[in-house]
Design an enzyme around this catalytic site. Structure first.
Site, PDB file in Angstrom:
ATOM      1  N   LYS A 135       0.834  -1.205   0.000  1.00 32.16           N
ATOM      2  CA  LYS A 135       0.000   0.000   0.000  1.00 32.16           C
ATOM      3  C   LYS A 135       0.867   1.253   0.000  1.00 32.16           C
ATOM      4  CE  LYS A 135      -3.813   0.335   2.405  1.00 32.16           C
ATOM      5  NZ  LYS A 135      -4.748   0.319   3.568  1.00 32.16           N
ATOM      6  N   ASP A 342       3.577  16.528  23.340  1.00 34.94           N
ATOM      7  CA  ASP A 342       3.691  17.975  23.569  1.00 34.94           C
ATOM      8  C   ASP A 342       3.604  18.689  22.225  1.00 34.94           C
ATOM      9  OD1 ASP A 342       4.138  20.486  24.559  1.00 34.94           O
ATOM     10  OD2 ASP A 342       6.294  20.192  24.900  1.00 34.94           O
ATOM     11  N   ASP A 344       2.501  21.573  21.111  1.00 32.73           N
ATOM     12  CA  ASP A 344       2.898  22.965  20.899  1.00 32.73           C
ATOM     13  C   ASP A 344       4.301  23.262  21.422  1.00 32.73           C
ATOM     14  OD1 ASP A 344       2.493  22.922  23.604  1.00 32.73           O
ATOM     15  OD2 ASP A 344       0.772  24.293  23.598  1.00 32.73           O
ATOM     16  N   ARG A 371      -2.090  19.154  33.689  1.00 26.43           N
ATOM     17  CA  ARG A 371      -0.883  19.307  32.879  1.00 26.43           C
ATOM     18  C   ARG A 371       0.118  18.233  33.268  1.00 26.43           C
ATOM     19  NH1 ARG A 371       1.767  23.240  34.765  1.00 26.43           N
ATOM     20  NH2 ARG A 371       2.812  24.130  32.939  1.00 26.43           N
TER      21      ARG A 371
END
Length: 390
Positions: A135, A342, A344, A371
């Protein structure tokens, strides 16, 4: 009365779209397809952990104890795809589709090399080329790679196909099979127009595959058409008669439990007259793709999605390798998992960024501030590692 699945099987080759071996055994399709997302899903099933471990052990043995974690994981990824493929071929009488790393989608030479490696692993296991489809994403570079591979006797399944230009280019390249994505085309139109639903014959994905089918049959192209990525039974019913349809276990189950008459909608012997024949080169291909916003956007989205699935699987493999090797690779694993999530790059992972389950996020979030710092991931996975190696 016969079920829809029984009737469909008399006019179309039914293919299982899954990496779940038990589901394939249940529906006994002729062929089966996999992709990074399906392999990732199958890798979460405890019963298949031994297959994952087999690939990691084999890759470590091949590369040696001094090889870096990322090298072992990269090698194991190919092994895992082929191991699942080999298991599938013990069940289905036909072919299995195994995908080239989507991150190579715009590199013709790298795609050719990876395809040769994958088919070599199958050949080493005694599996001949006629039972495997490689594929490849339907970029121009991928199509050109497939053209070379077909001449080398390696059969290809061109995937992530959304536009007519992609289909024509594949046919002219002489590829064995294409996989137009019916449901993803529908998704784009629903999001673009705000329309909630389309009746079967009006479904944009159905219209696209029907157009490709009639064009291929009118001009006697040998490339097979395998409709893929279905969202509902109506899409499948409207494409009865297509060369092949690859269908998820959920929809196979619905087809197998529904008794209703099924009419052939596509006829290879008597196709509906198609539009004038065209020829596609790189310039016209790119021009047609730019003009087709749906195809352009969905191809890009699909490549990014499959690439992300591969990266997620690699992070999980690195973690599993650390478990198997007693934690020697643990720090690297933590870093890889952290970098992957993470999104960003701000040094912390929010719940929205986290690619895993909410339960795992909650377990790692010791101070419940929503967080995750790298230390949270390190301490949480360290505890899990201690338990699994105790």
């Amino acid at each position: 009365m016969a079920t829809l699945l029984e009737q469909l099987s008399t006019m179309t080759v039914v293919v299982a779209d899954t990496g779940d071996l038990d589901a394939i055994r249940k529906f006994t399709p002729r062929d089966a397809t996999t992709n990074p997302s399906l392999i990732l899903a199958a890798a979460q099933i405890p019963a298949y952990q031994s297959l994952i471990d087999e690939a990691l052990h084999s890759s470590r043995q091949l590369l040696g104890n001094s090889a870096a974690v990322e090298e072992v994981v990269h090698e194991a990824l190919d092994e895992i795809c082929v191991i699942f493929g080999k298991e599938i071929l013990k069940i289905v009488p036909g072919r299995v589709s195994t995908e080239v790393d989507a991150r190579l989608s715009f590199n013709t030479e790298a795609t050719i090399a990876k395809a040769h490696k994958l088919i070599g692993l199958y050949n080493d296991a005694g599996i001949t080329n006629d039972r495997v489809l490689i594929k490849i994403a339907s970029t121009w570079e991928g199509i050109k790679a497939a053209e070379v591979l077909e001449k080398d006797g390696i059969h290809c399944n061109l995937t992530l196909l959304f536009g007519f230009s992609q289909a024509v280019a594949c046919a002219e390249a002489g590829v064995t099979l294409i996989s137009p994505f019916v449901g993803r085309i529908l998704d784009w139109y629903k999001a673009s127009t705000g329309r909630d639903s389309y009746a079967g014959p009006e479904d944009p994905g159905v219209i696209s595959v029907t157009k490709i089918f009639n064009y291929f049959k009118t001009y006697d192209y040998k490339t097979e058409i395998m409709g893929a990525s279905f969202r509902n039974l109506d899409e499948i019913i409207e494409l009865a008669g297509c060369d092949l349809l690859t269908i998820s276990p959920k929809l196979l189950d619905q087809l197998g439990s529904t008794e209703a008459p099924l009419k052939r909608k596509l006829d290879a012997v008597n196709p509906v007259a198609a539009e004038s024949q065209i020829h596609v080169d790189k310039e016209s291909f790119e021009s047609m793709m730019r003009a087709d916003r749906m195809a352009f956007e969905k191809l890009d989205e699909g490549i990014r999605g499959f690439s992300k699935a591969i990266e997620t699987l690699e992070a999980q493999l690195a973690h599993r390798l650390a478990v198997l090797e007693g934690g020697a690779a643990f720090c690297h694993v933590v870093q890889e998992i952290f970098m992957l999530n993470d999104l960003d790059g701000d040094g912390c992972i929010t719940r929205e960024e986290w690619l895993g389950s909410d339960a795992v996020f909650d377990a790692l979030d010791h101070d419940h501030d929503g967080r995750l710092l790298q230390e949270d991931v390190r301490s949480g996975l360290g505890a899990a590692l201690a338990l699994t190696t105790a």
